[in-house]
Design a protein around this motif. Structure first.
Motif, PDB file in Angstrom:
ATOM      1  N   MET A   1       0.840  -1.202   0.000  1.00  0.00           N
ATOM      2  CA  MET A   1       0.000   0.000   0.000  1.00  0.00           C
ATOM      3  C   MET A   1       0.878   1.255   0.000  1.00  0.00           C
ATOM      4  N   THR A   2       0.389   2.291  -0.673  1.00  0.00           N
ATOM      5  CA  THR A   2       1.050   3.583  -0.619  1.00  0.00           C
ATOM      6  C   THR A   2       0.200   4.522   0.231  1.00  0.00           C
ATOM      7  N   ASP A   3       0.711   5.716   0.483  1.00  0.00           N
ATOM      8  CA  ASP A   3      -0.072   6.683   1.243  1.00  0.00           C
ATOM      9  C   ASP A   3      -0.533   7.852   0.373  1.00  0.00           C
ATOM     10  N   PHE A   4      -0.499   7.660  -0.963  1.00  0.00           N
ATOM     11  CA  PHE A   4      -0.814   8.779  -1.847  1.00  0.00           C
ATOM     12  C   PHE A   4      -2.245   9.269  -1.644  1.00  0.00           C
ATOM     13  N   ALA A  83      -1.766   3.283  -9.020  1.00  0.00           N
ATOM     14  CA  ALA A  83      -2.811   3.095 -10.026  1.00  0.00           C
ATOM     15  C   ALA A  83      -3.836   2.065  -9.560  1.00  0.00           C
ATOM     16  N   PHE A  84      -3.377   0.938  -9.064  1.00  0.00           N
ATOM     17  CA  PHE A  84      -4.317  -0.103  -8.647  1.00  0.00           C
ATOM     18  C   PHE A  84      -5.055   0.288  -7.377  1.00  0.00           C
ATOM     19  N   GLU A  85      -4.458   1.120  -6.551  1.00  0.00           N
ATOM     20  CA  GLU A  85      -5.207   1.654  -5.410  1.00  0.00           C
ATOM     21  C   GLU A  85      -6.346   2.543  -5.893  1.00  0.00           C
ATOM     22  N   GLY A 124       0.528  -7.845 -14.024  1.00  0.00           N
ATOM     23  CA  GLY A 124      -0.226  -9.095 -14.104  1.00  0.00           C
ATOM     24  C   GLY A 124      -0.492  -9.689 -12.728  1.00  0.00           C
ATOM     25  N   GLN A 125       0.479  -9.593 -11.826  1.00  0.00           N
ATOM     26  CA  GLN A 125       0.278 -10.080 -10.457  1.00  0.00           C
ATOM     27  C   GLN A 125      -0.827  -9.299  -9.758  1.00  0.00           C
ATOM     28  N   LYS A 126      -0.872  -7.994  -9.982  1.00  0.00           N
ATOM     29  CA  LYS A 126      -1.907  -7.175  -9.361  1.00  0.00           C
ATOM     30  C   LYS A 126      -3.284  -7.482  -9.937  1.00  0.00           C
ATOM     31  N   MET A 127      -3.326  -7.730 -11.236  1.00  0.00           N
ATOM     32  CA  MET A 127      -4.598  -8.113 -11.850  1.00  0.00           C
ATOM     33  C   MET A 127      -5.082  -9.453 -11.299  1.00  0.00           C
ATOM     34  N   ALA A 128      -4.154 -10.376 -11.139  1.00  0.00           N
ATOM     35  CA  ALA A 128      -4.514 -11.703 -10.623  1.00  0.00           C
ATOM     36  C   ALA A 128      -5.003 -11.639  -9.183  1.00  0.00           C
TER      37      ALA A 128
END
Length: 430
Positions: A1-4, A83-85, A124-128
């Motif tokens: 996780m980021t803190d953006f 982006a995924f967050e 791809g790992q994040k999509m999975a």
């Protein structure tokens, strides 16, 4: 996780909300014409404007300060994390990218490829793990100085080869991530002056380049749509993919009209002197409708400002044509939209998408009601009703038609187009 994004909660549908980060009209599960709203709209976030654009314009440089800006793979992974967050906060089902959006530019093609493969695996790992799907991928063949005179249409064959090799790697990445489309946008496939341009040669190069891309995509088993995105000008004086009609003529010339469709952007349609709905209707009529980039221009500026959509009547007329065409199959609604240079806060990025998604949801529902009620289509059919009785006229010839007109001796009276009444009908829904 980021803190953006800090402790911002996921955006939810609440028609009575008073805050900036709630959907008031976009309910993913609402049924519209027998289909979930999410499945109609198929929203996608554009990686380039949301995460790679620094806030510059033709008269000023970077205004955004993002912690992932830089040229290392570690920062590229941070950008993907953010982006995924954001995808999760918005509940977006899709995203889109260029190669240079997700990996930093290197000094060689080999290193570019290695970096693209590395970040593709990371994404791809994040999509999975439950992330959204890839609506489409593409190659940036316009930003680097090597492409100042075009990519496929470049007078230097080495640049053509570099661009072709890059498209190959981007097709590989798109296929690996399960992308549903692949887009080719000829950002600099055009000319500044005819004094140094061989139009015929460059057009032939562009046709062969596209054929190579289609052939390779099918060779690797990519089953998604191959799309061209029309644009008339900017940055070049004249671009070969000017509008839908021009693209169709190009595809017909090279025997690709059954292989390639179009990704139509609202802003580009306006620059070509058309309405968005015109380009959508023509693409559907020609059988090449694929996907859309949803944004808008500032009509006072007169250039491609890529602003988030905020005009419900415009979006309603656009989705009316999309629904008439049967809706999206592999395509969707990509927000090729960017913040204004003064919108600096992370929450601005979320709020812009929330507002745009609500506008599109309202437009879709208005379009569906118009289509279901049938007032516009009834009027359209009535206007052409006489042709249903006289279709044989088109199979006749000028001499026979002249004989008929002479024998009947009539002078046809004009009939009202009823435009204002039809515009009033549209306004009942929006």
């Amino acid at each position: 996780m980021t803190d953006f994004f800090g402790d911002i909660a996921p955006v939810r549908f609440d028609p009575n909300a008073s805050d900036d980060l709630s959907y008031r009209h976009y309910d993913p599960d609402e049924m519209v014409m027998g289909k979930r709203m999410e499945d109609h709209l198929r929203f996608a976030v554009a990686w380039w404007h949301s995460f790679a654009w620094p806030g510059g314009d033709p008269f000023g440089g970077q205004t955004f300060e993002r912690p992932w800006f830089g040229d290392t793979m570690a920062l590229a992974r941070m950008k993907a994390d953010v982006a995924f967050e954001m995808f999760a906060l918005l509940g977006q089902p899709f995203f889109c990218f260029h190669d240079v959006d997700i990996r930093p530019e290197a000094d060689s093609f080999a290193e570019n490829t290695r970096r693209l493969e590395e970040i593709t695996d990371y994404i791809g790992q994040k999509m999975a793990a439950g992330g959204p799907q890839l609506l489409w991928g593409t190659a940036n063949l316009f930003s680097n100085r090597r492409y100042m005179a075009g990519a496929a249409t470049n007078p230097d064959p080495d640049v053509f080869a570099f661009a072709a090799a890059t498209v190959k790697t981007c097709l590989d990445a798109t296929h690996k991530l399960g992308g549903q489309n692949y887009v080719l946008w000829g950002g600099r496939e055009g000319y500044e002056t005819l004094l140094n341009t061989d139009l015929k040669r460059e057009r032939q190069q562009a046709g062969r380049f596209l054929s190579m891309a289609v052939d390779y995509a099918r060779k690797i088993g990519f089953e998604g749509a191959i799309l061209i995105e029309p644009k008339p000008q900017e940055p070049t004086k004249h671009q070969y993919d000017y509008d839908v009609a021009t693209v169709y003529g190009f595809l017909k010339d090279f025997g690709l009209e059954k292989e390639v469709r179009v990704n139509i952007e609202q802003g580009h349609a306006i620059l070509a002197g058309h309405s968005f709905e015109h380009e959508l209707a023509l693409a559907a009529a020609l059988g090449i409708f694929g996907s859309i980039d949803m944004n808008r221009n500032d009509y006072q500026s007169g250039w491609d400002t890529d602003q988030f959509p905020n005009n419900v009547p415009e979006t309603a007329l656009a989705y009316y044509e999309v629904l008439k065409a049967g809706g999206f199959t592999t395509g969707g609604t990509n927000f090729d939209s960017k913040l204004r240079r003064q919108s600096l806060d992370p929450v601005d990025l979320l709020a812009a998408h929330v507002g745009a998604m609500d506008v599109c949801a309202r437009g879709l529902k208005a379009a569906a009601r118009m289509l279901e009620d049938g007032a516009l289509e009834t009027a359209r059919r009535a206007r052409y009703a006489a042709w249903d009785q006289q279709r044989a006229l088109l199979d006749s010839d000028l001499a026979s038609i002249a004989d008929r007109v002479m024998a009947e001796g009539t002078n046809p009276a004009p009939v009202s187009g009823r435009q204002e009444r039809l515009e009033n009908i549209v306004n009942r829904y929006v």
